[in-house]
Enzyme design. Structure first.
Site, PDB file in Angstrom:
ATOM      1  N   GLY A  46      -7.990  -2.574  -1.698  1.00 29.61           N
ATOM      2  CA  GLY A  46      -7.481  -3.859  -2.156  1.00 29.61           C
ATOM      3  C   GLY A  46      -6.349  -4.321  -1.265  1.00 29.61           C
ATOM      4  CD  GLN A  51      -0.641  -5.047   0.110  1.00 25.89           C
ATOM      5  OE1 GLN A  51      -1.667  -5.358  -0.463  1.00 25.89           O
ATOM      6  NE2 GLN A  51      -0.389  -3.816   0.500  1.00 25.89           N
ATOM      7  CB  CYS A  94       0.617   0.933  -1.756  1.00 26.57           C
ATOM      8  SG  CYS A  94       0.907  -0.804  -1.372  1.00 26.57           S
ATOM      9  CG  LEU A  95      -3.531  -0.529   2.688  1.00 26.48           C
ATOM     10  CD1 LEU A  95      -4.428  -1.719   3.006  1.00 26.48           C
ATOM     11  CD2 LEU A  95      -3.938   0.684   3.509  1.00 26.48           C
ATOM     12  CG  HIS A 136      -1.931  -1.279  -6.410  1.00 24.65           C
ATOM     13  ND1 HIS A 136      -1.396  -0.027  -6.187  1.00 24.65           N
ATOM     14  CD2 HIS A 136      -1.704  -1.977  -5.259  1.00 24.65           C
ATOM     15  CE1 HIS A 136      -0.850   0.008  -4.970  1.00 24.65           C
ATOM     16  NE2 HIS A 136      -1.051  -1.150  -4.384  1.00 24.65           N
ATOM     17  CD  GLU A 137      -4.302  -4.619  -4.148  1.00 24.18           C
ATOM     18  OE1 GLU A 137      -3.456  -5.286  -3.525  1.00 24.18           O
ATOM     19  OE2 GLU A 137      -4.552  -3.430  -3.892  1.00 24.18           O
ATOM     20  CG  HIS A 140       0.876  -5.643  -3.772  1.00 22.83           C
ATOM     21  ND1 HIS A 140       1.952  -5.155  -3.070  1.00 22.83           N
ATOM     22  CD2 HIS A 140      -0.081  -4.693  -3.654  1.00 22.83           C
ATOM     23  CE1 HIS A 140       1.642  -3.959  -2.561  1.00 22.83           C
ATOM     24  NE2 HIS A 140       0.415  -3.658  -2.905  1.00 22.83           N
TER      25      HIS A 140
END
Ligand code: NI
Length: 170
Positions: A46, A51, A94-95, A136-137, A140
């Site tokens: 995702g 991000q 997480c990226l 999670h997304e 963000h």
């Protein structure tokens, strides 16, 4: 195909809330395609627009991380309208938070609304992994990272490690 740079903690931009998309124009469609390229390349399951440095309420996701067939979904202006139950998301990562993973307490079920690429309303009733990815997304987009949802002790260990890395790279 464009791979966008992913910004990482402690970049303050990750703490900003994103703004809703008001017009799904060509720039937005290009951004979404680039976000998908970036997610598959990373690889991740995702990605949220902030991000990659864009102040837009957009997420892309693919629980399979299937780089070959790219069956990703996009949600524009997504919102969790209800959530229920408890789910331990094991080893969440997480990226934007490289080299760190932790268990995170999440809801098991989430009902998410938003718009698709054509601007049509979408409603997803998610469970388990998909539900975790959406939580999670969407976090963000609200300026929240998964490390904000773990114990302060674990978080401080990670923060110390990052501070040391930043010092060592000076
Ligand atoms: Ni993330």
């Amino acid at each position: 195909m464009a791979i966008l740079p992913i910004i990482t903690y402690p970049d303050p931009f990750l703490k900003e809330k994103t703004n809703p998309v008001t017009d799904i124009n060509d720039d937005i469609k290009k951004l979404i395609a680039d976000m998908a390229d970036t997610m598959y390349e990373a690889p991740g399951v995702g990605l949220a627009a902030n991000q990659v440095g864009m102040d837009k309420s957009i997420i892309v996701f693919d629980p399979e991380a299937d780089k070959e067939n790219r069956p990703y979904q996009v949600l524009i202006n997504p919102e969790i309208i209800s959530q229920e139950g408890e789910y331990l998301s094991e080893n969440e990562g997480c990226l934007s938070v490289p080299d760190f993973r932790s268990d995170v307490k999440r809801a098991e079920f989430a009902v998410v609304t938003g718009l698709d690429l054509q601007g049509n309303p979408v409603k997803i009733e998610a469970q388990g992994l998909l539900s975790v990815i959406l939580q999670h997304e969407i976090d963000h987009l609200n300026g929240i990272l998964f490390i904000d949802r773990i114990s302060s002790l674990k978080r401080s260990i990670y923060k110390r490690k990052i501070k040391k890395q930043l010092r060592d790279n000076e």
